[in-house]
Design a protein around this motif. Structure first.
Motif, short mmCIF file in Angstrom:
data_model
loop_
_atom_site.label_atom_id
_atom_site.label_comp_id
_atom_site.label_asym_id
_atom_site.label_seq_id
_atom_site.Cartn_x
_atom_site.Cartn_y
_atom_site.Cartn_z
N ARG A 55 8.12 -3.14 7.41
CA ARG A 55 7.11 -4.38 7.97
C ARG A 55 5.64 -3.82 8.06
NH1 ARG A 55 3.96 -7.56 9.04
NH2 ARG A 55 4.22 -9.18 10.46
N VAL A 56 5.29 -2.70 8.37
CA VAL A 56 4.05 -2.18 8.30
C VAL A 56 3.44 -1.89 6.82
CG1 VAL A 56 2.54 -0.24 9.21
CG2 VAL A 56 4.06 -1.29 10.73
N LEU A 57 4.41 -1.29 6.15
CA LEU A 57 4.12 -1.01 4.87
C LEU A 57 3.72 -2.31 3.83
CD1 LEU A 57 6.73 1.63 3.84
CD2 LEU A 57 4.26 2.00 3.96
N ASP A 58 4.46 -3.42 4.29
CA ASP A 58 4.22 -4.62 3.61
C ASP A 58 3.05 -5.35 4.05
OD1 ASP A 58 6.60 -4.38 2.07
OD2 ASP A 58 7.85 -5.59 3.57
N GLY A 59 2.55 -4.87 5.14
CA GLY A 59 1.11 -5.61 5.72
C GLY A 59 0.06 -4.64 5.50
N ILE A 60 0.03 -3.99 4.47
CA ILE A 60 -1.20 -3.30 4.13
C ILE A 60 -2.00 -4.03 2.90
CG2 ILE A 60 -2.14 -0.78 3.44
CD1 ILE A 60 0.28 0.38 4.74
N ARG A 61 -3.33 -4.02 3.17
CA ARG A 61 -4.26 -4.57 2.12
C ARG A 61 -5.32 -3.80 1.90
NH1 ARG A 61 -0.01 -6.90 2.01
NH2 ARG A 61 0.45 -9.10 2.29
N VAL A 62 -5.90 -3.87 0.51
CA VAL A 62 -6.99 -3.35 0.23
C VAL A 62 -7.94 -4.47 -0.33
CG1 VAL A 62 -8.32 -1.58 -1.41
CG2 VAL A 62 -5.90 -1.00 -0.63
N HIS A 63 -9.16 -4.39 0.15
CA HIS A 63 -10.28 -5.41 -0.29
C HIS A 63 -11.31 -4.88 -0.94
CE1 HIS A 63 -7.75 -7.64 2.88
NE2 HIS A 63 -7.99 -6.65 3.30
N GLY A 64 -11.92 -5.72 -1.77
CA GLY A 64 -13.26 -5.51 -2.54
C GLY A 64 -13.25 -4.74 -3.47
N LEU A 65 -12.20 -4.01 -4.03
CA LEU A 65 -11.93 -3.05 -5.07
C LEU A 65 -11.45 -3.85 -6.33
CD1 LEU A 65 -10.22 -0.23 -3.48
CD2 LEU A 65 -12.74 -0.46 -4.01
N SER A 66 -12.08 -3.50 -7.51
CA SER A 66 -11.81 -4.02 -8.83
C SER A 66 -11.43 -2.91 -10.02
CB SER A 66 -12.62 -5.14 -9.34
OG SER A 66 -13.90 -4.51 -9.23
N ASP A 82 -8.32 2.12 -11.19
CA ASP A 82 -8.27 3.21 -12.44
C ASP A 82 -8.68 4.60 -11.75
OD1 ASP A 82 -7.33 1.53 -14.18
OD2 ASP A 82 -9.39 1.12 -15.20
N ASN A 83 -9.35 4.72 -10.77
CA ASN A 83 -9.94 6.06 -10.22
C ASN A 83 -9.67 5.96 -8.60
OD1 ASN A 83 -12.17 4.16 -9.61
ND2 ASN A 83 -13.58 5.56 -10.57
N ARG A 84 -8.89 5.09 -8.05
CA ARG A 84 -8.79 5.06 -6.62
C ARG A 84 -7.43 5.07 -6.50
NH1 ARG A 84 -13.05 6.68 -6.63
NH2 ARG A 84 -14.86 6.04 -5.51
N TRP A 85 -6.92 5.87 -5.41
CA TRP A 85 -5.57 5.90 -4.76
C TRP A 85 -5.49 5.45 -3.46
CZ3 TRP A 85 -1.31 6.49 -7.79
CH2 TRP A 85 -1.41 7.06 -9.06
N LEU A 86 -4.50 4.73 -2.74
CA LEU A 86 -4.20 4.53 -1.46
C LEU A 86 -3.23 5.49 -0.71
CD1 LEU A 86 -5.11 2.85 1.06
CD2 LEU A 86 -3.12 1.21 0.49
N TRP A 87 -3.54 6.30 -0.02
CA TRP A 87 -2.54 7.23 0.73
C TRP A 87 -2.15 6.66 1.94
CZ3 TRP A 87 -1.28 12.29 -1.07
CH2 TRP A 87 -0.34 12.85 0.01
N VAL A 88 -0.77 6.28 2.31
CA VAL A 88 -0.44 5.91 3.43
C VAL A 88 0.61 6.59 4.25
CG1 VAL A 88 1.06 3.98 4.49
CG2 VAL A 88 -0.71 3.44 2.39
N GLN A 89 0.74 6.76 5.39
CA GLN A 89 1.92 7.44 6.22
C GLN A 89 1.97 6.68 7.28
OE1 GLN A 89 1.62 10.92 9.39
NE2 GLN A 89 1.84 11.83 7.37
N VAL A 90 3.49 6.32 7.42
CA VAL A 90 3.75 5.50 8.46
C VAL A 90 4.90 6.43 9.45
CG1 VAL A 90 5.12 3.27 9.40
CG2 VAL A 90 3.51 3.53 7.14
N ARG A 91 4.72 6.44 10.89
CA ARG A 91 5.55 7.00 11.50
C ARG A 91 6.49 5.95 12.49
NH1 ARG A 91 5.59 12.74 12.59
NH2 ARG A 91 4.24 13.71 10.93
N SER A 92 7.60 5.88 12.46
CA SER A 92 8.31 4.71 13.11
C SER A 92 9.50 5.04 13.76
CB SER A 92 8.31 3.35 12.42
OG SER A 92 8.71 2.26 13.04
#
Length: 481
Positions: free
Chosen positions: A470-481, A452-462
């Motif tokens: 493929r890189v976008l599909d392999g991103i994971r966040v752990h330990g947040l609820s 509810d109060n966290r965002w993941l910012w991603v930038q991929v240069r390929s």
């Protein structure tokens, strides 16, 4: 590109560095008994006529100028595979970015460096050439014994964005390094020499204070800057006359700047003469380790990102496009790397807290930064990880940031030819994606709600969309609820 034995008639010693468009090699001119730097167009750009023309133009611009404060081009040629190369002055003492990362300069040293860079810019301007990318990484140092004394001379290099003044008056490509780029250049207006003066003013601010006047996240921000903050602080005051000289060079309206580079540098040295300036230790600009012409067995060949000398805490980060000062780590012996590459082309990399994991091509893992970043407007660090160098090739950045609403700002990428409309997805607008193409390659910006109060910012240069996805599909966040 593996280490070649020769480039043209020059014996190759080692690689100095590489970027998205070219690799620079240290070589030896056996006929003239002298080390040289050879810049070779990257093989994946051989068939791109625009990139090739820009590469050759850099040599022509540099060849126009005969100044000890501008990198010289001594020869040019073409390899058997058709790639052009430029034989240039070897800067054996590194860059201003290297020196600032190592520690502050004294005010006298900083002003003398600006004086020398100003001489180089004036020489370019007299030949009707704009530099358009004056920054610490493009100020090079070399040993000079021409006066019978061993000294270090500053000179300008990398005219990859250089343009003739006549060409700039008709058509200007929006490009440059945001924190050092003049507002009119960031807007794409017709340019004159005052754009380089603004960049030199920003460089002056940096060498005197240890911090750049701005920390723009994009050229869009650089197009409409607020007035730069004062040079001095309560603990490190500067004379009012010196403050005024630098502030005039950094005027948002170019009509308010100094008439030319010589006027600015003359006023700067006059304002500093006889004044009590903030103290800093005099440092020897010479680096003995940089003068070795042969291969240095202790130096791993790893790519590095553009350093930000004003940021002493290397664990903090700004926007992904400006991630800098990363401590590179070597992968190990080349034979082991090649074996692993054949077995599994992707590897998993995590941040130092185990909050974010990435699956990336093993070849991207030339540099890894896993110590977190500071999102804009935040005073504390959040988990983040970057693999690869966004300046030198394929890379991915992923970082957590606070917030309840979808972030409005996405960094612009004026170096790209096209941007697709933003795509928002999920109930309650839980994500937003923007794809830039023709960069060269592709850049993907994505923000995703993870709590509810966290965002993941991603930038991929390929280099291609398939790898980016493929890189976008392999991103994971752990330990947040």
């Amino acid at each position: 590109m593996s280490l070649p034995v020769r480039l043209g008639r020059y014996a190759v010693r080692r690689r100095i560095g590489s970027g998205g468009f070219a690799t620079v090699w240290l070589a030896y001119d056996e006929q003239l008994d002298s080390p040289v730097a050879i810049k070779v167009l990257a093989d994946n750009w051989t068939e791109d006529s625009q990139v090739r023309r820009r590469f050759v133009e850099e040599g022509r611009f540099l060849r126009k100028v005969d100044s000890p404060h501008v990198v010289g081009v001594h020869d040019a040629g073409e390899l058997e595979d058709g790639r052009p190369y430029l034989v240039m002055t070897y800067a054996d003492q590194g860059t201003l970015a290297d020196r600032l990362t190592a520690g502050p300069l004294s005010a006298d040293q900083g002003i003398d460096i600006i004086r020398q860079v100003g001489l180089g810019l004036s020489a370019l301007h007299r030949r009707e050439v704009l530099h358009r990318d004056v920054k610490p990484q493009n100020v090079l140092f070399r040993t000079d014994e021409s006066q019978g004394v061993d000294q270090v001379r500053a000179m300008l290099g990398d005219l990859g964005l250089g343009k003739s003044l006549d060409m700039s008056s008709r058509l200007t490509m929006i490009a440059g390094t945001p924190s050092f780029t003049a507002p009119e250049q960031a807007r794409g207006d017709a340019l004159d020499a005052r754009a380089d003066q603004y960049s030199l003013g920003a460089l002056t601010y940096l060498v005197l204070t240890g911090r750049p006047p701005y920390a723009h996240a994009s050229l869009a921000a650089a197009a409409q800057p607020a007035p730069a903050p004062p040079l001095g602080t309560a603990n490190r005051p500067y004379p009012a006359a010196l403050e005024a000289v630098v502030a005039r060079a950094l005027s948002v309206d170019r009509a308010d700047r100094w008439p030319d580079i010589d006027s600015f540098v003359g006023a700067l040295t006059a304002a500093a003469a006889g004044q009590e300036l903030p103290p800093a230790p005099e440092r020897d600009l010479r680096d003995p380790e940089l003068t070795a012409v042969g291969v240095r067995p202790s130096a791993p060949q790893v790519a590095s990102t553009e350093p930000t000398p004003s940021t002493p805490d290397r664990r903090s980060r700004r926007w992904p496009v400006l991630v800098a000062g990363i401590l590179a780590t070597a992968l190990g012996a080349a034979g082991v790397w090649l074996h692993l590459e054949r077995q599994d082309p992707y590897v998993t990399v995590s941040d130092d807290q185990g909050s974010i994991s990435l699956e990336v091509p093993r070849s991207w893992r030339t540099t890894v930064a896993d110590g977190g970043w500071q999102p804009p407007g935040q005073s504390i660090s959040y988990p983040a990880v970057q693999v690869g160098s966004p300046k030198d090739g394929p890379a991915v950045f992923a970082g957590l940031m606070p917030g309840a609403a979808l972030p409005e700002l996405l960094p612009g990428h004026p170096e790209c030819d096209d941007v697709r409309p933003r795509v928002r997805g999920g109930a309650g607008e839980r994500s937003e994606t923007e794809v830039h193409t023709g960069c060269p390659g592709v850049v993907v910006e994505r923000v995703v709600r993870v709590t509810d109060n966290r965002w993941l910012w991603v930038q991929v240069r390929s280099d291609d969309s398939a790898t980016a996805n493929r890189v976008l599909d392999g991103i994971r966040v752990h330990g947040l609820s």
